[in-house]
Motif scaffolding. Structure first.
Motif, mmCIF file in Angstrom:
data_model
loop_
_atom_site.group_PDB
_atom_site.id
_atom_site.type_symbol
_atom_site.label_atom_id
_atom_site.label_comp_id
_atom_site.label_asym_id
_atom_site.label_seq_id
_atom_site.Cartn_x
_atom_site.Cartn_y
_atom_site.Cartn_z
ATOM 1 N N THR A 201 -18.034 67.450 54.639
ATOM 2 C CA THR A 201 -17.302 66.765 53.530
ATOM 3 C C THR A 201 -17.251 67.443 52.201
ATOM 4 N N ALA B 10 -19.155 66.684 49.726
ATOM 5 C CA ALA B 10 -19.890 66.707 48.663
ATOM 6 C C ALA B 10 -21.343 67.031 48.044
ATOM 7 N N SER B 11 -21.147 65.912 47.037
ATOM 8 C CA SER B 11 -22.116 67.152 46.180
ATOM 9 C C SER B 11 -23.182 65.595 45.309
ATOM 10 N N LYS C 52 -21.868 59.522 44.836
ATOM 11 C CA LYS C 52 -20.743 58.941 43.843
ATOM 12 C C LYS C 52 -20.399 59.516 45.394
ATOM 13 N N ASP C 53 -20.671 59.692 46.415
ATOM 14 C CA ASP C 53 -19.825 60.368 47.183
ATOM 15 C C ASP C 53 -19.695 60.329 48.629
ATOM 16 N N LYS D 180 -17.646 58.634 51.105
ATOM 17 C CA LYS D 180 -17.134 59.903 52.611
ATOM 18 C C LYS D 180 -17.967 60.393 52.868
#
Length: 148
Positions: A111, A113-114, A117-118, A121
């Motif tokens: 995805t 994502a880091s 906040k992600d 996802k």
């Protein structure tokens, strides 16, 4: 073999062995399967729906164990724990924490994502991909841990 047939055979075995705890747990599963079948008359029940039912019944047992333990009713807590163990036998093999971490790491990479906040996802994909292999709470905790 479908879950319903497997449960029916297990009910027969529990009746023969006079295992009341297993019989009660299996009848609860069969009841939920029948209810789902009634609600979806024109559709075939999927294995994901069957797993969802089993997970929901296990979660109910866990909640009951927590409540009974808090009230000092270990006798009732033990019955719920035994029923939970019976139901768990029909779930696919559960992932260990290490296996879950590996799977979640791959999903996070997929995805892109880091950060935390992600989370939105990753979670839908993780719950869909890991359905039946791990409970939602464990998946959520692992995703939050790895994104933090």
């Amino acid at each position: 073999m479908s879950l319903e047939i497997t449960i029916t055979e297990a009910i027969k075995a529990a009746m023969r062995s006079k295992d009341k705890v297993a019989l009660d747990a299996l009848r609860a599963v069969k009841s939920q399967l029948q209810l789902l079948k009634t609600e979806n008359r024109d559709q075939e029940i999927t294995s994901e729906q069957e797993i969802s039912i089993l997970q929901r019944l296990i979660k109910q047992r866990k909640d009951s164990i927590t409540q009974f333990s808090a009230q000092g009713r270990e006798d009732l807590s033990e019955v719920e724990r035994a029923q939970m163990e019976v139901i768990e036998r029909f779930l696919p093999a559960q992932l260990t924490e290490e296996e879950l971490e590996v799977q979640v790491r791959m999903l996070i990479e997929q995805t892109g994502a880091s950060s935390i906040k992600d989370l939105g996802k990753v979670m839908p994909l993780a719950t869909k991909t890991l359905a039946g292999k791990s409970d939602g709470k464990s998946i959520s905790e692992m995703v939050k841990k790895l994104l933090s």
